[in-house]
Write a protein that holds these residues in place. Structure first.
Motif, PDB file in Angstrom:
ATOM      1  N   LEU A  34       0.830  -1.200   0.000  1.00  0.00           N
ATOM      2  CA  LEU A  34       0.000   0.000   0.000  1.00  0.00           C
ATOM      3  C   LEU A  34       0.869   1.256   0.000  1.00  0.00           C
ATOM      4  O   LEU A  34       1.903   1.301   0.660  1.00  0.00           O
ATOM      5  CB  LEU A  34      -0.901   0.000   1.240  1.00  0.00           C
ATOM      6  CG  LEU A  34      -1.995   1.067   1.317  1.00  0.00           C
ATOM      7  CD1 LEU A  34      -3.070   0.796   0.278  1.00  0.00           C
ATOM      8  CD2 LEU A  34      -2.601   1.090   2.726  1.00  0.00           C
ATOM      9  N   ASP A  35       0.479   2.272  -0.752  1.00  0.00           N
ATOM     10  CA  ASP A  35       1.203   3.535  -0.732  1.00  0.00           C
ATOM     11  C   ASP A  35       0.216   4.688  -0.838  1.00  0.00           C
ATOM     12  O   ASP A  35      -0.924   4.529  -1.289  1.00  0.00           O
ATOM     13  CB  ASP A  35       2.230   3.610  -1.854  1.00  0.00           C
ATOM     14  CG  ASP A  35       1.599   3.555  -3.241  1.00  0.00           C
ATOM     15  OD1 ASP A  35       1.133   4.602  -3.717  1.00  0.00           O
ATOM     16  OD2 ASP A  35       1.550   2.452  -3.823  1.00  0.00           O
ATOM     17  N   ALA A  36       0.672   5.867  -0.412  1.00  0.00           N
ATOM     18  CA  ALA A  36      -0.204   7.038  -0.343  1.00  0.00           C
ATOM     19  C   ALA A  36      -0.712   7.456  -1.709  1.00  0.00           C
ATOM     20  O   ALA A  36      -1.870   7.874  -1.849  1.00  0.00           O
ATOM     21  CB  ALA A  36       0.540   8.198   0.321  1.00  0.00           C
ATOM     22  N   ASP A  37       0.130   7.351  -2.728  1.00  0.00           N
ATOM     23  CA  ASP A  37      -0.302   7.758  -4.066  1.00  0.00           C
ATOM     24  C   ASP A  37      -1.472   6.920  -4.558  1.00  0.00           C
ATOM     25  O   ASP A  37      -2.401   7.446  -5.179  1.00  0.00           O
ATOM     26  CB  ASP A  37       0.868   7.657  -5.053  1.00  0.00           C
ATOM     27  CG  ASP A  37       1.917   8.733  -4.827  1.00  0.00           C
ATOM     28  OD1 ASP A  37       1.600   9.740  -4.156  1.00  0.00           O
ATOM     29  OD2 ASP A  37       3.055   8.564  -5.304  1.00  0.00           O
ATOM     30  N   THR A  38      -1.419   5.631  -4.280  1.00  0.00           N
ATOM     31  CA  THR A  38      -2.521   4.754  -4.687  1.00  0.00           C
ATOM     32  C   THR A  38      -3.805   5.117  -3.960  1.00  0.00           C
ATOM     33  O   THR A  38      -4.882   5.207  -4.558  1.00  0.00           O
ATOM     34  CB  THR A  38      -2.165   3.275  -4.409  1.00  0.00           C
ATOM     35  OG1 THR A  38      -1.001   2.925  -5.156  1.00  0.00           O
ATOM     36  CG2 THR A  38      -3.317   2.355  -4.814  1.00  0.00           C
ATOM     37  N   VAL A  39      -3.688   5.341  -2.654  1.00  0.00           N
ATOM     38  CA  VAL A  39      -4.866   5.733  -1.870  1.00  0.00           C
ATOM     39  C   VAL A  39      -5.465   7.019  -2.423  1.00  0.00           C
ATOM     40  O   VAL A  39      -6.679   7.127  -2.641  1.00  0.00           O
ATOM     41  CB  VAL A  39      -4.494   5.903  -0.383  1.00  0.00           C
ATOM     42  CG1 VAL A  39      -5.663   6.510   0.395  1.00  0.00           C
ATOM     43  CG2 VAL A  39      -4.087   4.570   0.223  1.00  0.00           C
ATOM     44  N   ASN A  40      -4.617   8.008  -2.666  1.00  0.00           N
ATOM     45  CA  ASN A  40      -5.109   9.287  -3.180  1.00  0.00           C
ATOM     46  C   ASN A  40      -5.759   9.136  -4.549  1.00  0.00           C
ATOM     47  O   ASN A  40      -6.780   9.777  -4.833  1.00  0.00           O
ATOM     48  CB  ASN A  40      -3.958  10.291  -3.265  1.00  0.00           C
ATOM     49  CG  ASN A  40      -3.445  10.706  -1.895  1.00  0.00           C
ATOM     50  OD1 ASN A  40      -4.106  10.498  -0.885  1.00  0.00           O
ATOM     51  ND2 ASN A  40      -2.262  11.286  -1.866  1.00  0.00           N
ATOM     52  N   ALA A  41      -5.178   8.301  -5.398  1.00  0.00           N
ATOM     53  CA  ALA A  41      -5.742   8.093  -6.736  1.00  0.00           C
ATOM     54  C   ALA A  41      -7.117   7.445  -6.664  1.00  0.00           C
ATOM     55  O   ALA A  41      -8.039   7.831  -7.399  1.00  0.00           O
ATOM     56  CB  ALA A  41      -4.794   7.235  -7.577  1.00  0.00           C
ATOM     57  N   VAL A  42      -7.263   6.485  -5.765  1.00  0.00           N
ATOM     58  CA  VAL A  42      -8.573   5.834  -5.591  1.00  0.00           C
ATOM     59  C   VAL A  42      -9.608   6.853  -5.119  1.00  0.00           C
ATOM     60  O   VAL A  42     -10.742   6.892  -5.615  1.00  0.00           O
ATOM     61  CB  VAL A  42      -8.466   4.654  -4.602  1.00  0.00           C
ATOM     62  CG1 VAL A  42      -9.859   4.125  -4.247  1.00  0.00           C
ATOM     63  CG2 VAL A  42      -7.622   3.531  -5.194  1.00  0.00           C
ATOM     64  N   LEU A  43      -9.220   7.693  -4.155  1.00  0.00           N
ATOM     65  CA  LEU A  43     -10.151   8.697  -3.638  1.00  0.00           C
ATOM     66  C   LEU A  43     -10.550   9.687  -4.724  1.00  0.00           C
ATOM     67  O   LEU A  43     -11.723  10.074  -4.826  1.00  0.00           O
ATOM     68  CB  LEU A  43      -9.534   9.434  -2.456  1.00  0.00           C
ATOM     69  CG  LEU A  43      -9.217   8.603  -1.206  1.00  0.00           C
ATOM     70  CD1 LEU A  43      -8.722   9.506  -0.086  1.00  0.00           C
ATOM     71  CD2 LEU A  43     -10.416   7.801  -0.742  1.00  0.00           C
ATOM     72  N   GLU A  44      -9.607  10.099  -5.519  1.00  0.00           N
ATOM     73  CA  GLU A  44      -9.915  11.061  -6.582  1.00  0.00           C
ATOM     74  C   GLU A  44     -10.895  10.477  -7.594  1.00  0.00           C
ATOM     75  O   GLU A  44     -11.852  11.144  -8.012  1.00  0.00           O
ATOM     76  CB  GLU A  44      -8.620  11.493  -7.276  1.00  0.00           C
ATOM     77  CG  GLU A  44      -7.766  12.420  -6.424  1.00  0.00           C
ATOM     78  CD  GLU A  44      -6.381  12.653  -7.008  1.00  0.00           C
ATOM     79  OE1 GLU A  44      -6.182  12.291  -8.193  1.00  0.00           O
ATOM     80  OE2 GLU A  44      -5.521  13.190  -6.289  1.00  0.00           O
ATOM     81  N   GLU A  45     -10.670   9.232  -7.989  1.00  0.00           N
ATOM     82  CA  GLU A  45     -11.576   8.599  -8.952  1.00  0.00           C
ATOM     83  C   GLU A  45     -12.946   8.335  -8.326  1.00  0.00           C
ATOM     84  O   GLU A  45     -13.983   8.511  -8.972  1.00  0.00           O
ATOM     85  CB  GLU A  45     -10.961   7.294  -9.476  1.00  0.00           C
ATOM     86  CG  GLU A  45      -9.765   7.496 -10.383  1.00  0.00           C
ATOM     87  CD  GLU A  45     -10.084   8.389 -11.575  1.00  0.00           C
ATOM     88  OE1 GLU A  45     -11.096   8.153 -12.258  1.00  0.00           O
ATOM     89  OE2 GLU A  45      -9.319   9.354 -11.807  1.00  0.00           O
TER      90      GLU A  45
END
Length: 596
Positions: A34-45
């Motif tokens: 898990l990484d922050a960029d992935t979390v942020n990308a999921v939230l944005e989409e």
């Protein structure tokens, strides 16, 4: 028409800065990558889907509602709901946090909860259709047979099928020990189930090809009361051995409730006539199995209210900045206009800040509980799993009751900001109020949650869970004892923590003499402990904001200001709640029944 802009900055603040969630969850093997960029990308989409697809359907769903064809027993959902669900499934949202074993993406519960916050803000009625499937999935994963898991979980994960929980009956409401639905064993190992259920959210619809109902019923030899309840999986369409759909099962929607809110969600009266089902878990142990789904639903209802609080706040702020009425008492603030924007008036600001504080506090708490839930289910250390499970158990009734109570207060305030326009459908505010009101009732009324907190979660274990959480707060206070700038938050937090200990002991002693004293104090008690938990979240947020307020980002200044508002204007409610709780049972029992 109301609008919705996902609060991504605050969501990211809670996940990354307040909770340090990525580092916390990476200690779990399943989330090692898990990484922050992935979390942020999921939230944005997820935010794009919520704001662009679901939000425009919210007023439509409320106006149209659902329609039952009494001949076929099929329910048609409002315009656009079915197409939106198709997009949801095709984009993989239904599989976000499910186990890869069943076709899921294996993301943490935290990420799923954050996405669902946005879905709930955009359209709570729509979100309940896929939301209930998560609970059915969890119950079957925890208690289903290998055959049931293989049959149902891949389809629930993909979203091809949805799930429901069929608990309540016309005569029993929350008291499930009174239910009468019968399950008769058959020679092939299945059961034929007959009875009637009411208030079944998403019980029938046209969005998925099959619906898996989890039904509580009694076996012929069942003892009376809650100890005689079993749980069954009852699909809308019987499922063949190869997973294909077979004949129509003997369960159908006999009527739709005409209700105050969430019109876009089908609240069904379900009729079972020799419906074929299979036993989930052990005979007469249906309630423990169903509590997996019920507890998940209680966290979900808290999230629904967070979503409504946030969207109501956003729209009320936009309106208050645009609507001009009267002049500020201290003199004109916008002399270029015929009157000042109403956001200059102190009480309007108080209503808006109340909503904002309750949204930010709820977000911090729900995300915190989601991390603890991920740890309780998946952490490799048994001691960590146990501690996190205890924390989730303690905080679940607070998430459900405190946040939903606050949401009704907040949405009503936001409606008030609009004045007369707040009562007009096209503005959307009166819908938020109506939708928020149900959240205080279903999945166990907030009084039931209060009794659960005080009776089971606190007094039931001698205060062990509460004491453990109190020690966590005390460690935070001690660690920041030399932080003078933070004292405006840590001193009242520490003071309240000590008061809650004494308060709990006093109520517990009275309850030992007369258990009805617990019932008299429970609702006030939950408000007090709810504020203790929120104060802890706000104090931690304030610490971060104080450290970073010199940054050019005005976010931290706002964060600190909201925390100060909460401590000054909302936290003092605990003093009144403790006084009324300590007043005890007598004022409630002195009036004779005949005089009511």
């Amino acid at each position: 028409m109301p609008s919705y802009t996902p609060p991504l900055r605050d969501m990211q603040f809670v996940i990354h800065e307040l909770l340090g969630a990525v580092d916390e969850l990476k200690t779990i093997p399943a989330y090692a990558d898990l990484d922050a960029d992935t979390v942020n990308a999921v939230l944005e989409e997820g935010g794009k889907f919520a704001s662009k697809v679901l939000a425009p359907l919210n007023l439509v769903g409320d106006a149209e509602g659902c329609v039952l064809d009494k001949t076929t027993h099929e329910v048609k959902t409002p315009t656009g709901f079915k197409d939106a669900y198709k997009q949801y499934v095709e984009n993989g949202w239904s599989a976000l946090s499910a186990d890869p074993q069943w076709g899921g993406q294996g993301m943490p519960m935290l990420v799923n909860q954050a996405v669902y916050e946005m879905l709930n803000s955009a359209n709570q009625a729509w979100t309940m259709y896929p939301g209930l499937s998560h609970g059915a999935h969890a119950a079957l994963e925890a208690h289903g047979t290998d055959e049931q898991k293989k049959l149902y979980l891949p389809k629930l994960t993909s979203g091809e099928w949805t799930g429901t929980m069929c608990l309540t009956e016309p005569h029993c409401g929350t008291d499930l020990g009174l239910l009468r639905t019968k399950a008769v064993p058959q020679a092939d190992g299945t059961y034929k189930i007959t009875g009637a259920k009411i208030f079944i959210s998403a019980g029938e619809h046209d969005m998925a090809e099959n619906i898996v109902h989890l039904v509580l019923a009694r076996l012929p030899d069942a003892p009376e009361g809650s100890k005689g309840i079993s749980l069954f999986a009852v699909p809308k369409f019987n499922v063949n051995a190869d997973g294909s759909l077979g004949s129509r099962n003997g369960i159908h929607c006999g009527g739709l409730e005409h209700k105050m809110g969430i019109h876009g969600n089908a609240t069904c009266q379900m009729v079972l006539e020799d419906a074929v089902g299979t036993l989930v878990g052990k005979p007469h142990r249906g309630l423990p199995a169903m509590f997996v789904m019920m507890n998940g639903a209680r966290l979900g209802v808290g999230n629904q209210s967070l979503g409504l609080t946030q969207v109501a706040y956003e729209n009320a702020v936009n309106y208050a900045k645009d609507r001009v009425q009267m002049r500020a008492l201290s003199g004109p603030k916008r002399p270029d206009l015929a009157a000042d924007p109403i956001i200059v008036h102190p009480d309007v600001r108080k209503m808006l800040l109340t909503a904002r504080a309750y949204a930010e506090g709820a977000r911090a708490l729900i995300y915190f509980v989601a991390v603890e839930l991920d740890k309780a289910h998946n952490h490799p250390d048994e001691a960590v799993r146990k501690a996190s499970d205890d924390t989730v158990a303690l905080l679940t009734p607070i998430v459900k009751a405190f946040i939903t109570d606050n949401a009704y207060i907040a949405t009503t305030h936001c409606q008030q900001v609009y004045g007369g326009h707040g009562y007009i459908h096209e503005w959307g505010m009166e819908q938020f109020v109506r939708d928020a009101r149900i959240n205080m009732i279903y999945e166990g009324t907030n009084t039931v949650q209060s009794l659960d907190l005080l009776g089971r979660k606190v007094l039931g274990d001698g205060g062990a869970k509460l004491t453990a959480f109190g020690k966590t707060i005390a460690r935070f206070v001690k660690a920041n004892a030399d932080n003078e700038a933070l004292q405006e938050f840590t001193k009242p937090l520490s003071d309240l923590g000590q008061k809650v200990q004494a308060f709990t002991m006093e109520i517990g002693m009275k309850g030992m003499q007369n258990p009805d004293e617990v019932g008299a104090a429970a609702v006030d008690y939950l408000r007090v402990v709810g504020h203790l938990v929120f104060a802890y979240m706000f104090a931690q947020s304030a610490k971060i904001a104080l450290e970073k307020q010199s940054d050019s980002d005005p976010f931290y200044k706002a964060k600190l200001t909201v925390a100060r508002f909460y401590f000054a204007k909302l936290l003092p409610e605990v003093e009144t709640a403790m006084i009324t709780a300590k007043a005890g049972l007598k004022p409630l029992t002195e009036l004779d029944e005949a005089l009511f």
